[in-house]
Scaffold this active site. Structure first.
Site, short mmCIF file in Angstrom:
data_model
loop_
_atom_site.label_atom_id
_atom_site.label_comp_id
_atom_site.label_asym_id
_atom_site.label_seq_id
_atom_site.Cartn_x
_atom_site.Cartn_y
_atom_site.Cartn_z
N LYS A 99 31.15 -55.31 -10.44
CA LYS A 99 30.30 -54.14 -10.24
C LYS A 99 29.85 -53.66 -11.61
O LYS A 99 30.58 -53.00 -12.33
CB LYS A 99 31.06 -53.03 -9.50
CG LYS A 99 30.16 -51.89 -9.06
CD LYS A 99 30.93 -50.82 -8.31
CE LYS A 99 29.98 -49.81 -7.69
NZ LYS A 99 29.07 -49.21 -8.66
N GLU B 83 20.97 -55.37 -10.70
CA GLU B 83 21.42 -54.27 -11.54
C GLU B 83 20.59 -54.25 -12.82
O GLU B 83 20.48 -55.26 -13.53
CB GLU B 83 22.90 -54.43 -11.89
CG GLU B 83 23.54 -53.17 -12.44
CD GLU B 83 24.01 -52.21 -11.35
OE1 GLU B 83 24.45 -51.10 -11.69
OE2 GLU B 83 23.93 -52.58 -10.15
N LYS C 93 33.19 -51.59 -2.25
CA LYS C 93 33.21 -51.41 -3.71
C LYS C 93 34.62 -50.95 -4.10
O LYS C 93 35.15 -49.98 -3.55
CB LYS C 93 32.15 -50.43 -4.18
CG LYS C 93 32.19 -49.05 -3.54
CD LYS C 93 31.05 -48.19 -4.04
CE LYS C 93 31.04 -46.82 -3.37
NZ LYS C 93 29.90 -45.98 -3.80
N GLU D 91 32.23 -60.09 -6.62
CA GLU D 91 31.34 -60.01 -7.77
C GLU D 91 31.77 -58.81 -8.61
O GLU D 91 32.39 -57.88 -8.11
CB GLU D 91 29.88 -59.80 -7.34
CG GLU D 91 29.28 -60.89 -6.48
CD GLU D 91 27.87 -60.53 -6.04
OE1 GLU D 91 27.25 -59.65 -6.68
OE2 GLU D 91 27.40 -61.11 -5.06
N ARG E 260 21.32 -49.69 -9.97
CA ARG E 260 20.97 -50.61 -8.89
C ARG E 260 19.48 -50.51 -8.62
O ARG E 260 18.94 -49.40 -8.42
CB ARG E 260 21.78 -50.24 -7.65
CG ARG E 260 21.40 -51.02 -6.38
CD ARG E 260 22.25 -52.22 -6.19
NE ARG E 260 21.93 -52.90 -4.92
CZ ARG E 260 22.46 -52.56 -3.74
NH1 ARG E 260 23.34 -51.57 -3.66
NH2 ARG E 260 22.12 -53.23 -2.66
N ARG F 220 17.67 -47.45 -5.95
CA ARG F 220 18.20 -47.58 -4.58
C ARG F 220 17.74 -46.44 -3.68
O ARG F 220 17.86 -46.53 -2.45
CB ARG F 220 19.73 -47.61 -4.61
CG ARG F 220 20.36 -46.49 -5.35
CD ARG F 220 21.87 -46.55 -5.33
NE ARG F 220 22.39 -45.75 -4.26
CZ ARG F 220 23.68 -45.54 -4.04
NH1 ARG F 220 24.58 -46.10 -4.83
NH2 ARG F 220 24.10 -44.80 -3.05
#
Length: 532
Positions: free
Chosen positions: A228, A273, A395, A226, A233, A248
């Site tokens: 970023k 997001e 990530k 996906e 977040r 987060r």
């Protein structure tokens, strides 16, 4: 109050996460209710006293001391609470009563009118020693920068009680300060508090950075990719008990994004997001920053900076916990749920097709041109596990950018850095309109350097100061800093017309003449989503 003051002082001067955890654990184990719960709320940022502003504190102290001496002392010390603790005069006749309890202070501040606060503070300051005064002023002005967060405090509760921190997180927002039912459960005196359908925060699953050794060992067929996205977040929780939008780290963003809160018209918990989205296009992070940390959001801000939520994951659906399911199954459930509910101001983060790591690397290399931070890789069979488990989520961020900039201004930090110049404003050269060049500020950084470099920088700043503006020192334009950052974006709020994303000091360049630092056009050339 004395025990709380001692805790704050030791947290400030104790390096290392484990040592801070030990201090917090001992405090929660030995202090009584409700003081330990009030301390927990203070450390977690759950307390706010709107009437006790720093200006009120300065006026009070100036009435008891020489105002000029107070101003000079504050400038030298750099921290209001520390200045007050040191300069407050000892009373001629100390009141015949013990120092106030922490819970007594908080209750009085919550009930008092603004006009009553100066007299209350003066009485407490007379009763307390310097350490207690420091804690009091930090508490009432919201300046508890002691190197301990709410998350660290909850981890200390977990270490003390033996309950997993994830369980504590899920109870946390369903119990108000001073958390008496929470402490009763942790000590085994009561059942676990049941938040029922309250919109509580669940600890998020985080990704590990993907480095070269991990890339070589990665079986790409087991992963899904996906984008970023460059936003914040968040976790959106909604149901019969209410609606909340969490970061987060568990910070409540609900008040700053009322349009998102209104759109949470369902019974589920989603992970995604937070972005500013215009006509389906993601705006630069600088646009989202305009919305963050606002208590009141007016119609113009809502119109010009419309927020949206790009969904990654579905954690709960109608009370069913989906976190133990594999990612592929949760993704299927997310897509089916989204098609059925059709939530406003939300869309699905698309999955990125790829057939090899080489193809994925090419996509990652092109992310900057598209204004995207990079890629996320998630194992198809991975459950949703709180924390940062190794090997399940990766990530893969794009490489950072860098410029050589000139140090222009410096300011003292907070907490253990309150007496050290650790916050740096730097600039780049541009034409001054008269045939020469001038420096224009382009960013501010307070991280990236080593402890040894900080000592060197502090000494250099003190020896090269040109003038002072309150807590800020202007320095000679001689020192070059290599600054790395994640992105550059156009910004009307900055004199230079550009803002950096996450700038930090990469290295000091005392060897490089300031005249050879970069020009503003070099930074402008790095701007993303620049109008053509």
């Amino acid at each position: 109050m004395p025990a709380f003051a001692e805790l704050l002082e030791r947290l400030v001067f104790t390096p290392g996460r484990n040592a801070k955890l030990a201090l917090l654990k001992r405090f929660f184990a030995t202090e009584r209710d409700p003081d330990r719960g009030v301390a927990l709320a203070a450390i977690s940022g759950e307390l706010s006293f709107t009437a006790a502003k720093p200006a009120l504190v300065r006026e009070l102290v100036a009435s008891r001391t020489d105002p000029v001496l107070l101003a000079w002392s504050h400038d030298y010390v750099g921290d209001l609470a520390e200045t007050v603790a040191l300069i407050w005069p000892e009373p001629t006749h100390r009141p015949n009563r013990p120092p106030p309890e922490l819970s007594e202070v908080v209750e009085a501040l919550e009930l008092a009118a603004k006009a009553e606060i100066p007299a209350m503070l003066a009485e407490w300051l007379d009763l307390l020693d310097p350490g207690g005064r420091l804690a009091l002023i930090k508490l009432v002005t919201g300046g508890l920068r002691v190197g301990a967060s709410g998350r660290l405090a909850r981890q200390a509760l977990a270490d003390w009680s033996g309950h997993p921190v994830e369980e504590i997180e899920e109870v946390w927002h369903g119990v108000p300060p001073p958390y008496l039912p929470l402490f009763a459960w942790l000590e085994g005196r009561a059942e676990r508090p049941d938040p029922r359908d309250a919109p509580v925060f669940r600890s998020p699953m985080l990704a590990q950075p993907l480095e070269a050794p991990d890339i070589a060992a990665l079986d790409h067929t087991a992963f899904r990719a996906e984008w970023k996205w460059d936003g914040v977040r968040v976790q959106a929780s909604a149901g019969p008990g209410g609606r909340r939008l969490w970061t987060r780290t568990g910070e409540d963003l609900s008040g700053a994004f009322p349009e998102i809160l209104e759109a949470l018209d369902f019974h589920a918990v989603v992970d995604g997001e937070l972005l500013v989205i215009r006509d389906g296009e993601v705006a630069p992070f600088a646009d989202l920053q305009q919305r963050l940390n606002r208590k009141v959001v007016g119609p113009k801000m809502l119109r010009d900076h419309p927020a949206g939520l790009r969904l990654y994951d579905l954690l709960f659906e109608a009370g069913e916990d989906l976190r133990p399911l594999p990612f592929d199954t949760r993704r299927e459930r997310l897509e089916a749920w989204f098609a059925c509910v059709k939530p406003a101001r939300m869309d699905l983060s698309p999955q990125v097709a790829f057939a090899s790591m080489e193809q994925l690397a090419a996509l990652r290399d092109g992310a900057r041109a598209a204004g995207i931070e990079g890629l996320m890789l998630k194992r198809g069979d991975a459950p949703y596990i709180a924390g940062r488990p190794k090997g399940l989520w990766w990530k893969w961020k794009r490489a950072p950018l860098s410029v050589d900039a000139v140090l222009m201004y410096a300011q003292r930090g907070h907490g253990k850095r309150s007496s050290t110049y650790s916050d740096y404003t730097f600039g780049l050269w541009r034409p001054d309109g008269a045939g020469g060049e001038e420096l224009v500020p382009v960013g501010k950084a307070y991280s990236g350097y080593t402890d040894q470099e900080l000592v060197w920088l502090d000494r250099w700043i003190r020896n090269h100061t040109l003038s002072r503006f309150g807590p800020v020192r202007e320095v000679e334009k001689e020192l070059v800093l290599e600054v790395v950052f994640d992105a550059a974006q156009l910004s009307s709020r900055h004199k230079s017309g550009v803002a950096m994303r996450f700038p930090r000091i990469s290295r000091l360049r005392p060897d490089k003449p300031a005249a050879e630092a970069d020009r503003l056009e070099a930074l402008m050339a790095m701007v993303e989503n620049r109008p053509q």
